[in-house]
Design a protein around this motif. Structure first.
Motif, PDB file in Angstrom:
ATOM      1  N   SER A 295       0.823  -1.204   0.000  1.00 30.63           N
ATOM      2  CA  SER A 295       0.000   0.000   0.000  1.00 30.63           C
ATOM      3  C   SER A 295       0.860   1.257   0.000  1.00 30.63           C
ATOM      4  O   SER A 295       0.664   2.155  -0.825  1.00 30.63           O
ATOM      5  CB  SER A 295      -0.930  -0.007   1.216  1.00 30.63           C
ATOM      6  N   ARG A 296       1.819   1.315   0.915  1.00 28.93           N
ATOM      7  CA  ARG A 296       2.624   2.536   1.089  1.00 28.93           C
ATOM      8  C   ARG A 296       3.701   2.684   0.020  1.00 28.93           C
ATOM      9  O   ARG A 296       3.996   3.802  -0.405  1.00 28.93           O
ATOM     10  CB  ARG A 296       3.268   2.533   2.475  1.00 28.93           C
ATOM     11  N   TYR A 297       4.276   1.579  -0.416  1.00 27.33           N
ATOM     12  CA  TYR A 297       5.448   1.672  -1.280  1.00 27.33           C
ATOM     13  C   TYR A 297       5.211   1.212  -2.716  1.00 27.33           C
ATOM     14  O   TYR A 297       6.142   1.223  -3.515  1.00 27.33           O
ATOM     15  CB  TYR A 297       6.602   0.864  -0.676  1.00 27.33           C
ATOM     16  N   ALA A 298       3.987   0.787  -3.064  1.00 21.94           N
ATOM     17  CA  ALA A 298       3.700   0.397  -4.441  1.00 21.94           C
ATOM     18  C   ALA A 298       2.457   1.102  -4.979  1.00 21.94           C
ATOM     19  O   ALA A 298       2.505   1.736  -6.037  1.00 21.94           O
ATOM     20  CB  ALA A 298       3.534  -1.124  -4.532  1.00 21.94           C
ATOM     21  N   ALA A 299       1.348   1.004  -4.243  1.00 24.05           N
ATOM     22  CA  ALA A 299       0.125   1.672  -4.703  1.00 24.05           C
ATOM     23  C   ALA A 299       0.206   3.180  -4.523  1.00 24.05           C
ATOM     24  O   ALA A 299      -0.286   3.942  -5.370  1.00 24.05           O
ATOM     25  CB  ALA A 299      -1.087   1.113  -3.949  1.00 24.05           C
ATOM     26  N   ALA A 300       0.798   3.628  -3.432  1.00 26.21           N
ATOM     27  CA  ALA A 300       0.831   5.068  -3.126  1.00 26.21           C
ATOM     28  C   ALA A 300       1.493   5.904  -4.220  1.00 26.21           C
ATOM     29  O   ALA A 300       0.962   6.962  -4.580  1.00 26.21           O
ATOM     30  CB  ALA A 300       1.520   5.296  -1.782  1.00 26.21           C
ATOM     31  N   PRO A 301       2.641   5.497  -4.780  1.00 21.78           N
ATOM     32  CA  PRO A 301       3.236   6.324  -5.848  1.00 21.78           C
ATOM     33  C   PRO A 301       2.338   6.470  -7.065  1.00 21.78           C
ATOM     34  O   PRO A 301       2.348   7.518  -7.724  1.00 21.78           O
ATOM     35  CB  PRO A 301       4.523   5.561  -6.191  1.00 21.78           C
ATOM     36  N   VAL A 302       1.551   5.431  -7.374  1.00 20.30           N
ATOM     37  CA  VAL A 302       0.644   5.520  -8.518  1.00 20.30           C
ATOM     38  C   VAL A 302      -0.427   6.575  -8.257  1.00 20.30           C
ATOM     39  O   VAL A 302      -0.707   7.432  -9.102  1.00 20.30           O
ATOM     40  CB  VAL A 302      -0.002   4.145  -8.804  1.00 20.30           C
ATOM     41  N   LEU A 303      -1.031   6.518  -7.083  1.00 21.85           N
ATOM     42  CA  LEU A 303      -2.061   7.503  -6.751  1.00 21.85           C
ATOM     43  C   LEU A 303      -1.474   8.898  -6.645  1.00 21.85           C
ATOM     44  O   LEU A 303      -2.147   9.891  -6.969  1.00 21.85           O
ATOM     45  CB  LEU A 303      -2.755   7.112  -5.447  1.00 21.85           C
ATOM     46  N   ALA A 304      -0.219   9.001  -6.205  1.00 21.09           N
ATOM     47  CA  ALA A 304       0.440  10.309  -6.122  1.00 21.09           C
ATOM     48  C   ALA A 304       0.511  10.977  -7.487  1.00 21.09           C
ATOM     49  O   ALA A 304       0.334  12.201  -7.610  1.00 21.09           O
ATOM     50  CB  ALA A 304       1.842  10.159  -5.536  1.00 21.09           C
ATOM     51  N   LEU A 305       0.762  10.203  -8.529  1.00 28.27           N
ATOM     52  CA  LEU A 305       0.781  10.769  -9.885  1.00 28.27           C
ATOM     53  C   LEU A 305      -0.606  11.240 -10.291  1.00 28.27           C
ATOM     54  O   LEU A 305      -0.752  12.233 -11.006  1.00 28.27           O
ATOM     55  CB  LEU A 305       1.296   9.729 -10.872  1.00 28.27           C
ATOM     56  N   GLY A 306      -1.637  10.529  -9.814  1.00 26.30           N
ATOM     57  CA  GLY A 306      -2.995  10.996 -10.053  1.00 26.30           C
ATOM     58  C   GLY A 306      -3.270  12.313  -9.363  1.00 26.30           C
ATOM     59  O   GLY A 306      -3.918  13.203  -9.934  1.00 26.30           O
ATOM     60  N   TYR A 307      -2.800  12.450  -8.125  1.00 29.53           N
ATOM     61  CA  TYR A 307      -2.935  13.717  -7.420  1.00 29.53           C
ATOM     62  C   TYR A 307      -2.245  14.840  -8.197  1.00 29.53           C
ATOM     63  O   TYR A 307      -2.789  15.939  -8.347  1.00 29.53           O
ATOM     64  CB  TYR A 307      -2.297  13.623  -6.031  1.00 29.53           C
ATOM     65  N   LEU A 308      -1.031  14.559  -8.657  1.00 25.72           N
ATOM     66  CA  LEU A 308      -0.268  15.573  -9.408  1.00 25.72           C
ATOM     67  C   LEU A 308      -1.061  16.035 -10.621  1.00 25.72           C
ATOM     68  O   LEU A 308      -1.225  17.242 -10.857  1.00 25.72           O
ATOM     69  CB  LEU A 308       1.077  14.966  -9.831  1.00 25.72           C
TER      70      LEU A 308
END
Length: 412
Positions: A295-308
């Motif tokens: 969750s923290r180290y694989a899914a989170a970066p993907v969602l972070a790009l969505g936030y960006l």
């Protein structure tokens, strides 16, 4: 104080509050807004560490499990789960991408000036590491600055290599990181029940240290356990390297710049980042605490790009609907925090420590059984203080306090 120093400094040179560069500054306003979001967002995660039993050590001993979305929790538990799931790892990933983009900007500026690279950047990275070391020892064990400083030196060197070499490193770092996270997650899932691998919560001694101990005692504890408390940058080194290089690529592709190409890229980031990131986050962070690493180290970066992408799209649409209209207060506030990002990052952790730990107000022990609402309220209060402080400071200075200290020491 001179008259020049007293003259208010505008928060942004882009009156429309969109993504166009500020006239005469070379700044990309979207980067400042995103940094502001990332800084306040990291506190959304860190505030639970300050407020939890055993604080910083509680992360390692299983004392900070996130309530599951589908566990039948009450309203307060569901609110906490959503709050933490939206934040955990996402804004730190966003901040890391932005740091990589900033490094690419510094490289481009050095090349335009005809300066050698990495050249003086090594001193800047060394100073950042020193700042992180002080921050770790005096304020907060889960500092990110030291890790950023070390990875930035490697990426600074990679910027002198070919695009092909950087792509290979980027892909290799991503593959290695995902392999490690998958293997560690499998180990957690297959570990025999009750063997202690998942942690059983911090010891009463550690809980008492943060609830009642002095500042000096907490400093001594961090230094004594530095190797364990500094494990995350080693665990996530591949991810940090990947996100730094991704930030470089996004900057060079125009993801933070004005124009049709940048707008198209931001829309793609929003669609793919949110479209893939939300299901991945729900599947990992919403089901089982044993999937925490994914969750923290694989899914989170993907969602972070969505936030960006989503933030960029919102600013693009606002600028298109009302060209020439002054930026709203929210954009101005986020810009102020983004322009003083280092100071706000350290400042928010200092304020949280003073609010929660025993040498300050001791709110963590006082409200230990009061549910999650006070923690979310504390995050909002600290965020408002940061915004007010950053906006006031930038009326009279070009850079934040720690940013100014860094420039003075490095004579830049």
């Amino acid at each position: 104080m001179s008259e020049t120093t007293r003259r208010p400094v505008p928060l942004t040179g882009n009156p429309a509050g969109g993504t166009s560069a500020a006239p005469g500054t070379g700044r990309l306003p979207l980067l400042d807004v995103l940094r502001g979001v990332a800084i306040l967002g990291t506190l959304m995660t860190n505030i639970w560490i300050f407020a939890g039993p055993g604080a910083e050590w509680g992360v390692l001993s299983g004392g900070l499990d996130t309530p599951g979305l589908f566990s039948g929790a009450d309203t307060a538990g569901l609110a906490e789960a959503v709050f933490r799931l939206l934040a955990d790892g996402k804004f730190l990933s966003l901040l890391t991408v932005l740091f990589g983009a900033g490094l690419a900007i510094q490289y481009d500026a050095a090349r335009r000036r005809g300066e050698p690279w990495p050249g003086r950047y090594r001193l800047r990275a060394l100073f950042l590491f020193a700042e992180g070391l002080v921050h770790f020892a005096l304020i907060f064990a889960w500092d990110v600055l030291m890790g950023y400083a070390l990875v930035s030196l490697l990426v600074a060197w990679l910027l002198t290599r070919s695009d092909t070499a950087r792509r290979r490193v980027l892909r290799g770092a991503a593959a290695a990181h995902l392999t490690v996270m998958t293997l560690l997650t499998l180990a957690l899932l297959t570990a025999p029940a009750g063997d202690g691998s998942g942690g059983s919560g911090p010891s009463p001694r550690v809980i008492a240290l943060y609830a009642e101990g002095s500042w000096a005692e907490q400093i001594a504890f961090r230094i004594e356990n530095a190797l364990v408390l500094r494990a995350e940058p080693l665990l996530s080194f591949g991810l940090l390297l990947f996100l730094f290089l991704l930030g470089v690529r996004l900057h060079r592709a125009g993801a933070f710049a004005p124009g049709a190409a940048g707008e198209r890229l931001r829309r793609r980031l929003m669609r793919w980042g949110l479209g893939a990131g939300i299901p991945l986050t729900l599947a990992t962070g919403g089901l089982s605490s044993d999937l925490f690493l994914l969750s923290r180290y694989a899914a989170a970066p993907v969602l972070a790009l969505g936030y960006l992408g989503a933030i960029g799209v919102l600013l693009d649409r606002r600028a298109a609907r009302a060209p020439g209209r002054p930026a709203g207060q929210l954009v101005v506030s986020l810009t102020a925090v983004g322009r003083t990002a280092l100071s706000c990052y350290v400042g928010q952790n200092l304020l949280a420590a003073l609010a929660c730990y025993g040498f300050g107000l001791g709110l963590a022990a006082r409200f230990a059984d009061s549910g999650p609402w006070w923690v979310m309220g504390l995050w909002a209060a600290i965020g408002l203080l940061l915004v007010a402080g950053a906006r006031l400071w930038l009326r009279y200075a070009d850079h934040g306090p720690l940013e100014s200290l860094q420039r003075r020491v490095l004579r830049r």
